[in-house]
Design a protein around this motif. Structure first.
Motif, PDB file in Angstrom:
ATOM      1  N   LEU A  22      74.959  11.945 -45.487  1.00 36.89           N
ATOM      2  CA  LEU A  22      75.010  10.832 -44.543  1.00 36.89           C
ATOM      3  C   LEU A  22      73.621  10.642 -43.951  1.00 36.89           C
ATOM      4  O   LEU A  22      72.904  11.620 -43.713  1.00 36.89           O
ATOM      5  CB  LEU A  22      76.017  11.129 -43.432  1.00 36.89           C
ATOM      6  N   SER A  23      73.245   9.395 -43.722  1.00 40.68           N
ATOM      7  CA  SER A  23      71.976   9.122 -43.044  1.00 40.68           C
ATOM      8  C   SER A  23      72.128   7.885 -42.188  1.00 40.68           C
ATOM      9  O   SER A  23      72.926   6.994 -42.478  1.00 40.68           O
ATOM     10  CB  SER A  23      70.834   8.937 -44.053  1.00 40.68           C
ATOM     11  N   THR A  24      71.361   7.836 -41.112  1.00 36.74           N
ATOM     12  CA  THR A  24      71.473   6.707 -40.194  1.00 36.74           C
ATOM     13  C   THR A  24      70.731   5.483 -40.710  1.00 36.74           C
ATOM     14  O   THR A  24      71.002   4.366 -40.251  1.00 36.74           O
ATOM     15  CB  THR A  24      70.925   7.075 -38.805  1.00 36.74           C
ATOM     16  N   ARG A  25      69.796   5.680 -41.646  1.00 35.36           N
ATOM     17  CA  ARG A  25      69.097   4.574 -42.304  1.00 35.36           C
ATOM     18  C   ARG A  25      69.018   4.904 -43.799  1.00 35.36           C
ATOM     19  O   ARG A  25      69.018   6.092 -44.170  1.00 35.36           O
ATOM     20  CB  ARG A  25      67.690   4.379 -41.726  1.00 35.36           C
ATOM     21  N   PRO A  26      68.970   3.911 -44.659  1.00 34.30           N
ATOM     22  CA  PRO A  26      68.952   4.201 -46.098  1.00 34.30           C
ATOM     23  C   PRO A  26      67.757   5.049 -46.513  1.00 34.30           C
ATOM     24  O   PRO A  26      66.624   4.821 -46.076  1.00 34.30           O
ATOM     25  CB  PRO A  26      68.874   2.805 -46.727  1.00 34.30           C
ATOM     26  N   VAL A  27      68.040   6.034 -47.359  1.00 31.91           N
ATOM     27  CA  VAL A  27      66.987   6.849 -47.953  1.00 31.91           C
ATOM     28  C   VAL A  27      66.413   6.092 -49.142  1.00 31.91           C
ATOM     29  O   VAL A  27      67.157   5.641 -50.027  1.00 31.91           O
ATOM     30  CB  VAL A  27      67.548   8.215 -48.386  1.00 31.91           C
ATOM     31  N   VAL A  28      65.101   5.919 -49.165  1.00 28.15           N
ATOM     32  CA  VAL A  28      64.433   5.131 -50.205  1.00 28.15           C
ATOM     33  C   VAL A  28      63.546   6.046 -51.038  1.00 28.15           C
ATOM     34  O   VAL A  28      62.605   6.644 -50.513  1.00 28.15           O
ATOM     35  CB  VAL A  28      63.597   3.990 -49.586  1.00 28.15           C
ATOM     36  N   GLU A  29      63.886   6.178 -52.317  1.00 30.35           N
ATOM     37  CA  GLU A  29      63.120   7.013 -53.245  1.00 30.35           C
ATOM     38  C   GLU A  29      62.900   8.405 -52.669  1.00 30.35           C
ATOM     39  O   GLU A  29      61.801   8.965 -52.723  1.00 30.35           O
ATOM     40  CB  GLU A  29      61.783   6.342 -53.593  1.00 30.35           C
ATOM     41  N   GLY A  30      63.966   8.963 -52.108  1.00 28.55           N
ATOM     42  CA  GLY A  30      63.926  10.327 -51.607  1.00 28.55           C
ATOM     43  C   GLY A  30      63.296  10.492 -50.248  1.00 28.55           C
ATOM     44  O   GLY A  30      63.161  11.625 -49.768  1.00 28.55           O
ATOM     45  N   ALA A  31      62.912   9.382 -49.611  1.00 34.06           N
ATOM     46  CA  ALA A  31      62.244   9.472 -48.310  1.00 34.06           C
ATOM     47  C   ALA A  31      63.146   8.919 -47.218  1.00 34.06           C
ATOM     48  O   ALA A  31      63.739   7.841 -47.363  1.00 34.06           O
ATOM     49  CB  ALA A  31      60.922   8.723 -48.338  1.00 34.06           C
ATOM     50  N   LEU A  32      63.226   9.650 -46.124  1.00 36.06           N
ATOM     51  CA  LEU A  32      63.978   9.203 -44.952  1.00 36.06           C
ATOM     52  C   LEU A  32      63.060   8.364 -44.080  1.00 36.06           C
ATOM     53  O   LEU A  32      61.965   8.804 -43.713  1.00 36.06           O
ATOM     54  CB  LEU A  32      64.481  10.419 -44.166  1.00 36.06           C
ATOM     55  N   PRO A  33      63.468   7.124 -43.721  1.00 39.48           N
ATOM     56  CA  PRO A  33      62.610   6.285 -42.880  1.00 39.48           C
ATOM     57  C   PRO A  33      62.392   6.898 -41.500  1.00 39.48           C
ATOM     58  O   PRO A  33      63.068   7.857 -41.104  1.00 39.48           O
ATOM     59  CB  PRO A  33      63.395   4.972 -42.772  1.00 39.48           C
ATOM     60  N   GLY A  34      61.466   6.305 -40.755  1.00 38.32           N
ATOM     61  CA  GLY A  34      61.216   6.767 -39.401  1.00 38.32           C
ATOM     62  C   GLY A  34      62.383   6.499 -38.489  1.00 38.32           C
ATOM     63  O   GLY A  34      63.238   5.648 -38.750  1.00 38.32           O
ATOM     64  N   GLU A  35      62.455   7.278 -37.417  1.00 36.96           N
ATOM     65  CA  GLU A  35      63.495   7.147 -36.401  1.00 36.96           C
ATOM     66  C   GLU A  35      64.881   7.171 -37.043  1.00 36.96           C
ATOM     67  O   GLU A  35      65.702   6.273 -36.877  1.00 36.96           O
ATOM     68  CB  GLU A  35      63.271   5.879 -35.571  1.00 36.96           C
TER      69      GLU A  35
END
Length: 562
Positions: free
Chosen positions: A540-553
Motif C-alpha cells: 500500500l502507498s499513499t501516492r503511486p510508486v513510479v518505476e520503483g520510486a516513492l514520491p515525496g511526502e
C-alpha cells in the motif's frame, strides 16, 4: 491510494499476537458524540446516531471507539462539564440507548472506551448546587475547593492563578467565598482529599464497567490531587516550582494512589477494564501513568506538537518506545483529536509558526485575520497527513484516529463569533479561537440536509466544501482518503506483530525506513524528492510508486515475509 496486494483477511493470515490484550496494538476511533451523527434531527449528534453508523465503523476496520462525554451537561465546555456521571444527556439519548449502542458495537467486534472527567464537575452537579446552598464551613463545600478572598472584604481572588481557558482560576459565589476552577468557571475543581469524592468515582467506574464498557479515557489525569496548604503561592512562584511529583497542582506523585485504587476496580473484571491517561506531563514522567499498577496506558502527545519532519518523528518514536518498555505498557500514537487543529491543516500551512504547527493544550491559533486561509496549502497538507497517518499505523502500539480525518477533513476556519462555542474563545476575548474548527459535525451525504448529519441542521455551521468530503462521495472513489484508511486498517490487522522495530539507514535526512519483526517495512518520504524503494512487494502507498520510486511526502508499506 495505491495497492498491489490483496490478502484474504482470514485467521491464518493474522501475524499479530492474538493473546495480547486488544488495547496494546488496537486502532481506536474517537467519536465526539455531538458532532458524529444526529438521529432525531435536533442539530446535536446522539447515541442512536452512533448506533446507526456502526456498519460504517466496522467497515472502516477499527478495533474500538472512544466516546467523548455524553453525560448530562450544560455544554460550557463541550460536555466536559459533567452534571451526572452515571447518566446520558437527554438530548443525546437514554441509558437504554447507550446499552443498544454498546451491544451493536460489540456485535461487530468493536470495543468501547468512555471518557471520565474526574478533575472537576459541572456547576450544575448536585454536589455543587448543594455546596452553594449550604454556605461557608459546610460539609458540602469540602468536596470542592473553596477559599476566602483577599483584599478589602475578600473582594479579590485568593491567588492570581489563571484558568487554562483564560481569566482567573477563581470564581466568587454569593456569600463571598471563592472556588477554584482550573478550566471554565462552570467546571469547579473537586477536592480529591475528600473520601466521598474518591468513593463516588469508584462507583462510577463500576457503573459503566457493569454495563459492559471495555475501558476508560481519563481526562486531565495529571491534575486531580493538589496541595493547597496555606499560604498559597503566587502564579510566578507556582511557575518556578519543578514539576517533579511535588508541584502543588500538576502531576503529583500522590495521584497514583487514586489510580492504584482504580486499577483494583479494573482488574476485578474479566477481562480487566483498560484505561488510558490524558496526562500533559514531562515525558520522563508519563510512564508513571502507563504502569500496570496505575492506569495502564497513557497518551503520547509528542506528535501533536511536532512538524512534519523526519528527525522529529524518529526522535519522538524512539523516545516513546523506550518509555513504553520502561512502563511495561505499549505506546499510543495520535495526530489529531478534539482539542487540537486537525493535522491535515497543521501540515499544510505555508508559513507555520510556533502557534500553528505546535498547537497548545486547547487548540492552536492558526487563522490569519480571523478566517483567511491564504496561508494554507490544502493538497500538501492532505498529502503529508495521509503519509503521517500510514507511518504511525505501521508502528508498534495503539493508534488513535479522530473522527473525520478519514474523510480528509481540514479545520473549519470561517466560523462567526456568534456561532462559536468553545470557552477559550470567549474567555480570551477572541484572542484564541479555540477548538470549534475541529468539532464541526461530519458530512455523510453531499445532497442531504446538513450533509447527512441530521435533518435539523448542525450545532456548528458546516462549510460548503464539506460536500466534497461526504462519506457517500468518497465511498465509491477508489483513490479517496476514506478507502485508503479502510485498506490500511485491513492490512494492519494482517501485518501487526510484536512491539518493536528496527530502523534502516536511508542515506537521506528526509526519509525514514523501519522494519517490524515479521519483515513488514514502512518507508516515509518527508521531503519532496522521490526515493528509490528497497526490494519487496508494495502492499500500500499513499501516492503511486513510479518505476520503483516513492514520491515525496508519501508513505509505502512493503509486505512482510510469509
Amino acid at each position: 491510494m495505491t495497492t498491489s496486494l490483496d490478502l484474504a483477511a482470514d485467521a491464518d493470515a493474522t501475524l499479530g499476537d492474538e493473546t495480547a490484550p486488544w488495547w496494546r496494538q488496537g486502532v481506536v476511533y474517537q467519536i465526539y458524540p455531538r458532532s458524529f451523527s444526529d438521529a432525531n434531527g435536533d442539530g446535536l449528534g446522539d447515541l442512536p446516531g452512533i448506533t446507526a453508523r456502526v456498519d460504517y465503523l466496522a467497515e472502516l476496520g477499527v478495533d474500538a471507539v472512544w466516546l467523548s462525554p455524553f453525560y448530562p451537561s450544560e455544554l460550557a465546555d463541550g460536555g466536559y462539564d459533567v452534571a451526572d456521571y452515571r447518566n446520558v444527556d437527554p438530548r443525546l439519548g437514554t441509558l437504554d440507548d447507550f446499552d443498544a449502542m454498546l451491544a451493536a458495537l460489540h456485535r461487530r467486534g468493536i470495543h468501547v472506551v468512555v471518557d471520565i472527567v474526574p478533575n472537576h464537575t459541572s456547576d450544575q452537579h448536585v454536589w455543587f448546587q448543594e455546596a452553594l446552598a449550604a454556605g461557608r464551613g459546610s460539609a458540602a463545600r469540602e468536596r470542592y475547593i473553596f477559599r476566602e478572598g483577599t483584599g478589602p472584604e475578600g473582594a479579590e481572588p485568593p491567588t492570581d492563578w489563571l484558568s487554562v481557558f483564560g481569566g482567573s482560576a477563581w470564581e466568587r459565589v454569593a456569600d463571598g467565598q471563592w472556588y477554584l476552577h482550573n478550566f471554565a468557571r462552570e467546571q469547579p475543581d473537586l477536592n480529591w482529599d475528600h473520601p466521598e469524592v474518591r468513593a463516588d468515582f469508584v462507583e462510577t467506574l463500576r457503573f459503566w464497567s457493569d454495563r459492559g464498557v471495555d475501558g476508560f479515557r481519563i481526562d486531565v489525569a495529571h491534575m486531580l490531587t493538589k496541595d493547597l496548604t496555606e499560604p498559597l503561592p503566587s502564579r510566578a512562584e507556582l511557575d518556578r516550582i519543578p514539576r517533579d511529583g511535588n508541584h502543588p497542582l500538576i502531576d503529583r506523585d500522590d495521584v497514583h494512589e487514586v489510580y492504584a485504587e482504580w486499577r483494583a476496580v479494573f482488574d476485578s473484571y474479566d477481562p480487566p477494564r483498560t484505561a488510558v491517561a490524558e496526562a500533559w506531563v514531562d515525558p520522563t514522567r508519563i510512564h508513571l501513568y502507563a504502569r500496570p499498577e496505575s492506569l495502564g496506558q497513557a497518551f503520547n502527545f509528542d506528535l501533536l506538537e511536532a512538524d512534519f519532519d523526519a528527525a522529529a518523528f524518529r526522535r519522538i518514536i524512539t523516545d516513546n518506545l523506550a518509555l513504553a518498555r520502561q512502563s511495561g505498557s505499549s505506546s499510543t500514537w495520535v495526530l489529531s483529536n478534539h482539542d487540537v487543529v486537525r493535522h491535515a491543516t497543521r501540515y499544510g500551512l505555508k508559513t507555520p509558526t510556533a502557534e500553528t504547527s505546535m498547537p497548545s493544550r486547547h487548540g492552536g491559533q492558526w487563522l490569519i485575520d480571523g478566517g483567511d486561509e491564504a496561508g494554507l496549502d490544502r493538497d500538501r497538507g492532505l498529502r503529508r497527513a495521509t503519509a503521517a497517518t500510514m507511518f504511525i499505523l505501521g508502528l508498534p502500539g495503539s493508534t488513535y484516529i479522530y473522527q473525520g480525518e478519514e474523510l480528509a477533513l481540514h479545520e473549519v476556519a470561517d466560523i462567526a463569533a456568534s456561532d462559536r462555542q468553545d470557552p477559550t474563545f470567549f474567555r480570551t476575548g477572541g484572542a484564541e479561537i479555540g477548538r470549534d474548527g475541529c468539532r464541526v459535525p461530519l458530512p455523510w451525504s453531499a445532497e442531504a440536509p446538513a450533509f447527512g448529519f441530521g435533518d435539523g441542521g448542525s450545532h456548528l455551521p458546516q462549510p460548503a466544501w464539506f460536500a466534497e468530503h461526504a462519506v457517500a462521495t468518497l465511498d465509491g472513489a477508489p483513490a479517496s482518503t476514506l478507502n485508503l484508511y479502510r485498506e490500511a486498517l485491513r492490512l494492519r490487522r494482517l501485518f501487526q506483530t510484536g512491539e518493536d522495530l528496527r530502523w534502516i539507514d536511508t542515506d537521506r535526512d528526509d526519509v525514514l525506513h523501519f522494519v517490524r519483526p515479521n519483515g513488514w517495512q514502512v518507508v516515509t518520504v518527508f521531503g519532496e524528492e522521490p526515493y528509490a524503494l528497497p526490494e519487496g512487494e508494495v502492499a500500500l502507498s499513499t501516492r503511486p510508486v513510479v518505476e520503483g520510486a516513492l514520491p515525496g511526502e508519501a508513505t509505502a508499506w512493503l509486505t512482510p515475509a510469509r
